[in-house]
Design an enzyme around this catalytic site. Sequence first.
Site, short mmCIF file in Angstrom:
data_model
loop_
_atom_site.label_atom_id
_atom_site.label_comp_id
_atom_site.label_asym_id
_atom_site.label_seq_id
_atom_site.Cartn_x
_atom_site.Cartn_y
_atom_site.Cartn_z
N CYS A 129 3.06 -5.17 6.61
CA CYS A 129 2.74 -4.79 5.33
C CYS A 129 4.18 -4.16 4.60
O CYS A 129 5.09 -4.07 5.21
CB CYS A 129 1.55 -3.65 5.27
SG CYS A 129 0.12 -4.18 5.51
N HIS B 122 0.82 -1.17 -0.02
CA HIS B 122 -0.16 -0.12 0.11
C HIS B 122 0.92 1.13 -0.02
O HIS B 122 2.14 1.22 0.23
CB HIS B 122 -0.93 0.04 1.32
CG HIS B 122 -0.12 -0.04 2.47
ND1 HIS B 122 0.40 1.17 3.01
CD2 HIS B 122 -0.06 -0.97 3.51
CE1 HIS B 122 0.83 0.83 4.30
NE2 HIS B 122 0.81 -0.51 4.46
#
Length: 201
Positions: A177, A161
């Site tokens: 992440c 992201h």
Amino acid sequence: MRKFAPSRRAFLAGSAAALASPALAQSEYATPFENSTEVERDPTESVRRNISSFRSLDWQPYFSNTKNGAILVDIDSRALHYWSEDQSIYRLYPSSVPLTEELTRRGRTTVIQKVVAPTWRPTPSMRERNPEWPAVVEGGAPDNPLGPLALYLGWTYYRIHGTHDTRKIGRRSSNGCIGLYNEHITQLFELAKVGTQVLLI
């Protein structure tokens, strides 16, 4: 008058920058590195950079084919590599990576969803470590740790992201992440598709 003699430190810094420049030029826009996940330590801390490992790679040692495209995330060099299915497009982006080995997941998965303005919900373990964090940050909020776009992976809670906190890129700063500068996740979001192969090493 004394002649200027560059210091050893200045020479090493210049050499490191020169080594990094060809690799940085691999991305379509040679801009700074985008943001990642939630930081649990001061991101201004001095962090070791592995510039020599940030270089272009060939897909063949990592994938048997590039069907649906392929994404390789190298945790050690903090870099994300993308190859299109026909191999005509290659991108190399600096990334943020997990804070610790315990938070790091390695192996093969795929992109299972592409989400615009993703809503962020910290995992139960993240809330346990940081009880002051909100239960939810809606998509589009300026403080949303997922930035404007996210590629959801086949592993629960794992994403590639963007981030609004650009200090995180190139650092160990996430809870699992992989983070990119917002302009880089915008490029990757357009290139990747549901079914794109992903390998974290």
